[in-house]
Motif scaffolding. Structure first.
Motif, mmCIF file in Angstrom:
data_model
loop_
_atom_site.group_PDB
_atom_site.id
_atom_site.type_symbol
_atom_site.label_atom_id
_atom_site.label_comp_id
_atom_site.label_asym_id
_atom_site.label_seq_id
_atom_site.Cartn_x
_atom_site.Cartn_y
_atom_site.Cartn_z
ATOM 1 N N VAL A 8 13.412 -93.790 -17.093
ATOM 2 C CA VAL A 8 12.437 -92.502 -17.280
ATOM 3 C C VAL A 8 11.249 -92.945 -15.740
ATOM 4 C CG1 VAL A 8 10.853 -92.333 -18.773
ATOM 5 C CG2 VAL A 8 12.326 -93.357 -20.036
ATOM 6 N N VAL A 9 10.902 -91.511 -15.289
ATOM 7 C CA VAL A 9 10.659 -91.955 -13.919
ATOM 8 C C VAL A 9 9.514 -90.657 -14.236
ATOM 9 C CG1 VAL A 9 12.134 -92.759 -12.932
ATOM 10 C CG2 VAL A 9 12.459 -90.254 -13.311
ATOM 11 N N SER A 10 8.760 -91.252 -12.872
ATOM 12 C CA SER A 10 7.382 -89.402 -13.363
ATOM 13 C C SER A 10 7.847 -89.670 -11.735
ATOM 14 C CB SER A 10 6.235 -90.098 -13.601
ATOM 15 O OG SER A 10 5.645 -91.076 -12.697
ATOM 16 N N ALA A 11 6.727 -88.409 -11.362
ATOM 17 C CA ALA A 11 6.907 -87.957 -10.037
ATOM 18 C C ALA A 11 6.786 -88.553 -8.905
ATOM 19 C CB ALA A 11 6.245 -86.260 -10.127
ATOM 20 N N ASP A 12 6.291 -89.707 -9.421
ATOM 21 C CA ASP A 12 5.679 -90.957 -8.615
ATOM 22 C C ASP A 12 6.359 -92.171 -9.039
ATOM 23 O OD1 ASP A 12 3.791 -91.346 -9.945
ATOM 24 O OD2 ASP A 12 2.016 -91.290 -9.347
ATOM 25 N N GLN A 49 6.467 -87.309 -26.819
ATOM 26 C CA GLN A 49 6.473 -88.127 -26.523
ATOM 27 C C GLN A 49 8.429 -88.698 -25.940
ATOM 28 O OE1 GLN A 49 5.966 -89.919 -30.376
ATOM 29 N NE2 GLN A 49 3.895 -91.488 -29.415
ATOM 30 N N VAL A 50 8.316 -89.413 -26.069
ATOM 31 C CA VAL A 50 9.968 -89.853 -25.250
ATOM 32 C C VAL A 50 10.099 -90.979 -25.835
ATOM 33 C CG1 VAL A 50 10.952 -90.658 -23.523
ATOM 34 C CG2 VAL A 50 9.908 -88.578 -23.020
ATOM 35 N N ARG A 51 11.098 -91.589 -27.160
ATOM 36 C CA ARG A 51 10.993 -92.490 -27.783
ATOM 37 C C ARG A 51 12.337 -93.510 -28.183
ATOM 38 N NH1 ARG A 51 9.081 -89.024 -31.767
ATOM 39 N NH2 ARG A 51 11.115 -89.277 -33.073
ATOM 40 N N VAL A 52 12.455 -94.756 -26.789
ATOM 41 C CA VAL A 52 13.417 -95.373 -26.833
ATOM 42 C C VAL A 52 13.844 -96.418 -28.179
ATOM 43 C CG1 VAL A 52 14.884 -96.421 -24.946
ATOM 44 C CG2 VAL A 52 13.392 -94.662 -24.654
ATOM 45 N N ILE A 60 9.646 -98.554 -27.290
ATOM 46 C CA ILE A 60 9.390 -97.746 -26.441
ATOM 47 C C ILE A 60 9.173 -96.382 -26.269
ATOM 48 C CG2 ILE A 60 9.259 -97.898 -23.797
ATOM 49 C CD1 ILE A 60 10.120 -100.745 -25.044
ATOM 50 N N ILE A 61 7.692 -96.252 -26.373
ATOM 51 C CA ILE A 61 7.074 -94.727 -26.583
ATOM 52 C C ILE A 61 6.066 -94.365 -25.248
ATOM 53 C CG2 ILE A 61 5.854 -93.159 -27.591
ATOM 54 C CD1 ILE A 61 6.125 -95.002 -30.263
ATOM 55 N N ALA A 62 7.051 -93.000 -24.760
ATOM 56 C CA ALA A 62 6.222 -92.760 -23.435
ATOM 57 C C ALA A 62 6.021 -91.521 -23.776
ATOM 58 C CB ALA A 62 6.970 -93.116 -22.377
ATOM 59 N N ASP A 63 4.455 -90.934 -22.879
ATOM 60 C CA ASP A 63 4.130 -89.442 -22.869
ATOM 61 C C ASP A 63 4.571 -89.186 -22.178
ATOM 62 O OD1 ASP A 63 2.483 -89.321 -25.467
ATOM 63 O OD2 ASP A 63 0.935 -91.297 -24.681
ATOM 64 N N ALA A 64 4.938 -87.711 -22.490
ATOM 65 C CA ALA A 64 5.550 -86.804 -20.607
ATOM 66 C C ALA A 64 5.757 -85.416 -20.706
ATOM 67 C CB ALA A 64 7.375 -87.133 -20.874
ATOM 68 N N THR A 65 5.693 -85.171 -19.812
ATOM 69 C CA THR A 65 5.439 -84.107 -19.121
ATOM 70 C C THR A 65 5.573 -83.049 -19.072
ATOM 71 O OG1 THR A 65 2.931 -84.439 -19.440
ATOM 72 C CG2 THR A 65 3.271 -82.215 -18.899
ATOM 73 N N ASP A 66 6.308 -82.120 -18.803
ATOM 74 C CA ASP A 66 7.153 -81.299 -18.524
ATOM 75 C C ASP A 66 7.969 -82.286 -17.743
ATOM 76 O OD1 ASP A 66 5.775 -79.174 -18.639
ATOM 77 O OD2 ASP A 66 4.615 -78.946 -17.371
ATOM 78 N N ALA A 83 5.205 -89.136 -16.500
ATOM 79 C CA ALA A 83 4.866 -90.267 -17.893
ATOM 80 C C ALA A 83 3.776 -91.183 -17.842
ATOM 81 C CB ALA A 83 6.326 -89.831 -17.817
ATOM 82 N N GLU A 84 3.693 -91.637 -18.688
ATOM 83 C CA GLU A 84 3.195 -92.778 -18.799
ATOM 84 C C GLU A 84 3.563 -93.695 -20.274
ATOM 85 O OE1 GLU A 84 -1.521 -92.118 -20.481
ATOM 86 O OE2 GLU A 84 -1.017 -92.003 -18.325
ATOM 87 N N LEU A 85 3.188 -94.953 -20.121
ATOM 88 C CA LEU A 85 3.774 -95.314 -21.765
ATOM 89 C C LEU A 85 2.409 -95.803 -22.292
ATOM 90 C CD1 LEU A 85 5.979 -98.530 -20.286
ATOM 91 C CD2 LEU A 85 6.503 -96.943 -21.635
ATOM 92 N N GLU A 86 3.145 -95.758 -23.891
ATOM 93 C CA GLU A 86 1.372 -95.775 -24.931
ATOM 94 C C GLU A 86 0.816 -97.563 -24.775
ATOM 95 O OE1 GLU A 86 2.622 -93.803 -28.185
ATOM 96 O OE2 GLU A 86 2.068 -92.153 -27.523
#
Length: 86
Positions: A8-12, A49-52, A60-66, A83-86
């Motif tokens: 799971v990656v974000s832009a940066d 949410q992305v739930r792993v 593992i729960i991350a909030d993701a945008t687009d 994206a960031e972990l909750e």
């Protein structure tokens, strides 16, 4: 038992990576669940949410945008603009 290799990656930055038994993510067409052996897939992520789920049952729960989710040969790549972990 087969497992998924998840990233799971974000832009940066990389948010989380490891092995899991299931991934659930929200796409523009609705929520999707990925298990080992899933057909190849490329889908557009929606904000949510992305739930792993790990083998231990821990989540593992991350909030993701687009962004997008890609699945190929038990490898799941989630790339989000934010994206960031909750």
């Amino acid at each position: 038992m087969a497992v998924l290799t998840v990233s799971v990656v974000s832009a940066d930055q990389e948010i989380w990576s490891g092995e899991a038994r299931m991934v659930v993510a929200k796409t523009v067409e609705g929520e999707i669940g990925i298990l080992p052996g899933h057909e190849p897939l490329l889908a557009v992520l929606s904000t949510g949410q992305v739930r792993v789920t790990l083998d231990s049952g821990e989540k593992i729960i991350a909030d993701a945008t687009d962004g997008f989710i890609s699945v190929d040969e038990n490898e799941v790549q989630i790339v989000a603009s934010r994206a960031e972990l909750e």
